[in-house]
Design a protein around this motif. Structure first.
Motif, mmCIF file in Angstrom:
data_model
loop_
_atom_site.group_PDB
_atom_site.id
_atom_site.type_symbol
_atom_site.label_atom_id
_atom_site.label_comp_id
_atom_site.label_asym_id
_atom_site.label_seq_id
_atom_site.Cartn_x
_atom_site.Cartn_y
_atom_site.Cartn_z
ATOM 1 N N ARG A 204 1.054 -1.064 -0.031
ATOM 2 C CA ARG A 204 0.132 -0.225 -0.013
ATOM 3 C C ARG A 204 0.873 1.493 -0.117
ATOM 4 O O ARG A 204 0.569 2.535 -0.624
ATOM 5 C CB ARG A 204 -0.853 -0.026 1.353
ATOM 6 N N GLU A 205 1.912 1.490 0.736
ATOM 7 C CA GLU A 205 2.675 2.486 0.933
ATOM 8 C C GLU A 205 3.552 2.571 -0.446
ATOM 9 O O GLU A 205 3.752 3.856 -0.950
ATOM 10 C CB GLU A 205 3.524 2.375 2.095
ATOM 11 N N THR A 206 4.103 1.583 -0.676
ATOM 12 C CA THR A 206 4.851 1.804 -2.335
ATOM 13 C C THR A 206 3.945 2.070 -3.120
ATOM 14 O O THR A 206 4.461 3.139 -4.079
ATOM 15 C CB THR A 206 5.641 0.544 -2.573
ATOM 16 N N THR A 207 2.851 1.622 -3.643
ATOM 17 C CA THR A 207 1.816 2.170 -4.517
ATOM 18 C C THR A 207 1.347 3.665 -4.166
ATOM 19 O O THR A 207 1.380 4.315 -5.513
ATOM 20 C CB THR A 207 0.513 1.396 -4.528
ATOM 21 N N ASP A 208 1.073 4.053 -3.096
ATOM 22 C CA ASP A 208 1.098 5.346 -2.834
ATOM 23 C C ASP A 208 2.070 6.210 -3.432
ATOM 24 O O ASP A 208 1.958 7.272 -3.854
ATOM 25 C CB ASP A 208 0.588 5.657 -1.418
ATOM 26 N N ILE A 209 3.366 5.950 -3.126
ATOM 27 C CA ILE A 209 4.348 6.582 -3.673
ATOM 28 C C ILE A 209 4.609 6.566 -5.076
ATOM 29 O O ILE A 209 4.762 7.681 -5.866
ATOM 30 C CB ILE A 209 5.736 6.062 -3.023
ATOM 31 N N LEU A 210 4.334 5.502 -5.864
ATOM 32 C CA LEU A 210 4.338 5.340 -7.297
ATOM 33 C C LEU A 210 3.199 6.236 -8.020
ATOM 34 O O LEU A 210 3.466 6.479 -9.089
ATOM 35 C CB LEU A 210 4.517 3.991 -7.790
ATOM 36 N N LEU A 211 2.244 6.278 -7.212
ATOM 37 C CA LEU A 211 0.971 7.026 -7.852
ATOM 38 C C LEU A 211 1.085 8.505 -7.422
ATOM 39 O O LEU A 211 0.304 9.158 -7.723
ATOM 40 C CB LEU A 211 -0.218 6.348 -7.311
ATOM 41 N N GLU A 212 2.196 9.005 -6.742
ATOM 42 C CA GLU A 212 2.411 10.263 -6.527
ATOM 43 C C GLU A 212 1.438 10.631 -5.441
ATOM 44 O O GLU A 212 1.076 11.904 -5.463
ATOM 45 C CB GLU A 212 2.383 11.363 -7.643
ATOM 46 N N GLY A 213 1.078 9.786 -4.710
ATOM 47 C CA GLY A 213 0.074 10.178 -3.605
ATOM 48 C C GLY A 213 0.636 11.133 -2.380
ATOM 49 O O GLY A 213 1.813 11.114 -2.374
ATOM 50 N N VAL A 214 -0.405 11.937 -1.849
ATOM 51 C CA VAL A 214 -0.059 12.749 -0.605
ATOM 52 C C VAL A 214 0.488 11.773 0.369
ATOM 53 O O VAL A 214 -0.131 10.868 0.881
ATOM 54 C CB VAL A 214 -1.087 13.591 -0.442
ATOM 55 N N HIS A 240 0.656 20.265 -5.516
ATOM 56 C CA HIS A 240 0.813 18.874 -5.827
ATOM 57 C C HIS A 240 1.891 18.732 -4.736
ATOM 58 O O HIS A 240 2.719 19.149 -4.378
ATOM 59 C CB HIS A 240 1.741 18.606 -7.007
ATOM 60 N N VAL A 241 1.598 17.684 -3.773
ATOM 61 C CA VAL A 241 2.323 17.158 -2.752
ATOM 62 C C VAL A 241 2.525 15.784 -2.778
ATOM 63 O O VAL A 241 1.656 14.954 -3.125
ATOM 64 C CB VAL A 241 1.974 17.629 -1.392
ATOM 65 N N SER A 243 5.777 11.966 -2.556
ATOM 66 C CA SER A 243 6.992 11.510 -1.924
ATOM 67 C C SER A 243 7.984 11.114 -3.327
ATOM 68 O O SER A 243 7.406 10.302 -4.049
ATOM 69 C CB SER A 243 6.638 10.386 -1.151
ATOM 70 N N ILE A 244 9.023 11.704 -3.002
ATOM 71 C CA ILE A 244 10.207 10.885 -4.096
ATOM 72 C C ILE A 244 10.635 9.575 -3.726
ATOM 73 O O ILE A 244 10.618 8.717 -4.524
ATOM 74 C CB ILE A 244 11.471 11.935 -4.238
ATOM 75 N N ALA A 245 10.732 9.435 -2.505
ATOM 76 C CA ALA A 245 10.930 8.000 -2.009
ATOM 77 C C ALA A 245 10.476 8.232 -0.380
ATOM 78 O O ALA A 245 9.914 9.209 0.035
ATOM 79 C CB ALA A 245 12.515 7.770 -1.906
ATOM 80 N N SER A 246 10.564 7.222 0.341
ATOM 81 C CA SER A 246 10.103 7.056 1.716
ATOM 82 C C SER A 246 10.773 8.211 2.432
ATOM 83 O O SER A 246 12.071 8.432 2.519
ATOM 84 C CB SER A 246 10.562 5.782 2.359
ATOM 85 N N GLY A 247 9.961 9.091 3.029
ATOM 86 C CA GLY A 247 10.687 10.193 3.850
ATOM 87 C C GLY A 247 11.077 11.454 3.164
ATOM 88 O O GLY A 247 11.743 12.082 3.751
ATOM 89 N N MET A 248 11.012 11.210 1.895
ATOM 90 C CA MET A 248 11.700 12.370 1.107
ATOM 91 C C MET A 248 10.470 12.854 0.276
ATOM 92 O O MET A 248 9.992 12.613 -0.697
ATOM 93 C CB MET A 248 12.729 11.845 -0.162
ATOM 94 N N TYR A 249 9.973 14.010 0.804
ATOM 95 C CA TYR A 249 8.729 14.660 0.463
ATOM 96 C C TYR A 249 8.857 16.098 -0.669
ATOM 97 O O TYR A 249 10.069 16.799 -0.590
ATOM 98 C CB TYR A 249 7.927 15.225 1.472
ATOM 99 N N ALA A 250 8.053 16.232 -1.456
ATOM 100 C CA ALA A 250 8.096 17.330 -2.581
ATOM 101 C C ALA A 250 6.932 17.958 -2.785
ATOM 102 O O ALA A 250 5.753 17.447 -2.411
ATOM 103 C CB ALA A 250 8.877 16.984 -3.972
ATOM 104 N N LEU A 251 6.958 19.236 -3.068
ATOM 105 C CA LEU A 251 5.820 20.170 -3.271
ATOM 106 C C LEU A 251 5.905 21.239 -4.561
ATOM 107 O O LEU A 251 7.160 21.771 -4.632
ATOM 108 C CB LEU A 251 5.512 20.919 -1.995
ATOM 109 N N SER A 252 4.949 21.227 -5.235
ATOM 110 C CA SER A 252 4.872 22.418 -6.315
ATOM 111 C C SER A 252 3.581 23.139 -6.177
ATOM 112 O O SER A 252 2.678 22.382 -6.106
ATOM 113 C CB SER A 252 5.332 21.649 -7.623
ATOM 114 N N CYS A 253 3.660 24.301 -6.716
ATOM 115 C CA CYS A 253 2.253 25.069 -6.456
ATOM 116 C C CYS A 253 2.330 26.241 -6.988
ATOM 117 O O CYS A 253 3.617 27.065 -7.467
ATOM 118 C CB CYS A 253 1.447 25.063 -4.932
#
Length: 332
Positions: A204-214, A240-241, A243-253
Motif C-alpha cells: 500500500r505504501e509503495t503504490t501510494d508513492i508510485l502514484l504520487e499520492g500525498v 501537488h504534494v 513523495s520522491i522516496a520514503s521520507g523524501m517529500y516534494a511540493l509544487s504549487c
C-alpha cells in the motif's frame, strides 16, 4: 537543520544501511543451509516453508542492498530526481514475493493437514534456533538504519522469518509433548497470515508513492492554511504534494501574491520554504509566484488541485501545445 547537514546525514545513513544489508545477505545464506538440512532431516513443513521464505530473504536483502547503492547515484540529465525510487521498486517486489510465499506456505499446510506426516522436533529446534539467533542480529541491525521503505521491507522479511522460526519451535514443543503433528501445518498457516499482513502494508505504501499520492502524515487542508498564513500570501492553487522516496517529500504549487519585484517576494518564498521544511518535512519545493494580472493571463485554473492533461494553453496571446517530439522530429 541545514540542508548540508541533512544531506550528510542522509548519505551517512545510506552508507550504514549498505554495510548492514551486505552483512545480512551473507549471514542469511547460513540460515538457508541450516533450515534446508533441518527441514529434510526432520521432515518439518514449517521448517521447509521457512527455508523457502529464507530464499526470498536472500533475494530481498540482495535487492535492498542493490537499491541502496543505486540511491547514492547522483541525479543526471535523464534521471533528474536521482535513483531514489529504485528502493521503492525493490520494496514493492519484496512485498509481493512475501505475499506469494505466504500463499505457498498456506497451500502446503492444507496438504499436510489432509495427509499428516511424522516430524522430528529436536531437529526442528536446532535449525530454527540458528535461524532465530542470526535473524535477530540482522533485524536489529537493520532497524537502526533509519526509516527507508526499502530497508523496512527487507527488515520485515527478516523479522517475519524470526516469527516463522519461533513458530517452528512452538510446533516442535507441542509435538514433543503431545505427539500432535498437526501443530506443524497449523502454525505454518498462522505464520503465513502474519507475513501477508505486513507485506500488504508495504505494498500500500509503495503504490501510494508510485502514484504520487500525498504522504499519509500530511494534511493538505492544514498545509494550505499554514501557507496562507504566511505574510504576503493571498491564495494557493495548482498544488501537488508527493513523495520522491520514503521520507523524501516534494511540493509544487502556484501562489498568489502582490505584484512585487524579486527582491520583495524573496522573503515570502523564504518563509514558505522554511515553514514547509520545519513543520511538514518537505525539503524539495517549487513555488511559482503570481499576481492578479499574471494569474488571469496564464493560469485559468481557480481550484486548489490541477487536472493534468495534454491541452493547449493561451498565455500572453501565444498558443502553446504540450507535446513530446521524437528525436527524429527534432532533427527533421
Amino acid at each position: 537543520m541545514s540542508s548540508q547537514h541533512v544531506g550528510h546525514q542522509h548519505n551517512h545513513t545510506h552508507g550504514m544501511a549498505k554495510q548492514t544489508l551486505r552483512l545480512a545477505f551473507f549471514l542469511t545464506i547460513i540460515i538457508l543451509a541450516a533450515e534446508l538440512i533441518g527441514g529434510f532431516v526432520g521432515n518439518s513443513l514449517a521448517l521447509l516453508s521457512d527455508a523457502g521464505h529464507v530464499v526470498t530473504d536472500i533475494f530481498a536483502l540482495g535487492l535492498a542492498w542493490f537499491a541502496t547503492v543505486q540511491a547514492e547515484r547522483p541525479a543526471n540529465a535523464r534521471k533528474t530526481f536521482g535513483y531514489h525510487r529504485v528502493g521503492i521498486l525493490a520494496a514493492l517486489v519484496n512485498a509481493v514475493t512475501l505475499i506469494v510465499i505466504a500463499l505457498v506456505i498456506s497451500w502446503e499446510a492444507v496438504q499436510r493437514l489432509q495427509h499428516p506426516e511424522p516430524v522430528q522436533p529436536l531437529v526442528m529446534f536446532l535449525a530454527a534456533g540458528i535461524g532465530i539467533a542470526v535473524n535477530l542480529f540482522i533485524g536489529f541491525g537493520l532497524q537502526r538504519e533509519g526509516h527507508s521503505l526499502n530497508v523496512r521491507a527487507a527488515t520485515l522479511h527478516v523479522f517475519s522469518d524470526v516469527a516463522a522460526s519461533v513458530g517452528v519451535i512452538l510446533a516442535g514443543i507441542l509435538i514433543l509433548l503431545t505427539g500432535w503433528t498437526l501443530a506443524d501445518p497449523l502454525l505454518s498457516v498462522g505464520i503465513a497470515v502474519l507475513i501477508a499482513v505486513g507485506a500488504w502494508r508495504i505494498i500500500r505504501e509503495t503504490t501510494d508513492i508510485l502514484l504520487e499520492g500525498v504522504p499519509r502524515d500530511i494534511s493538505l487542508s492544514a498545509l494550505v492554511t499554514d501557507m496562507k498564513g504566511i505574510k504576503g500570501v493571498k491564495d494557493v492553487h495548482d498544488l501537488h504534494v508527493w513523495s520522491i522516496a520514503s521520507g523524501m517529500y516534494a511540493l509544487s504549487c502556484h501562489t498568489l501574491i502582490d505584484d512585487l519585484p524579486p527582491s520583495g517576494s524573496s522573503p515570502i518564498l523564504q518563509s514558505l520554504t522554511t515553514m514547509l521544511d520545519e513543520k511538514y518535512h518537505i525539503g524539495h519545493t517549487t513555488i511559482q509566484f503570481e499576481c492578479n494580472s499574471h494569474k488571469g493571463a496564464c493560469c485559468e485554473m481557480d481550484g486548489l488541485y490541477c487536472r493534468m492533461e495534454a491541452v493547449k494553453e493561451k498565455c500572453n496571446g501565444h498558443q502553446h501545445t504540450h507535446e513530446i517530439l521524437s528525436l527524429s522530429e527534432r532533427n527533421a
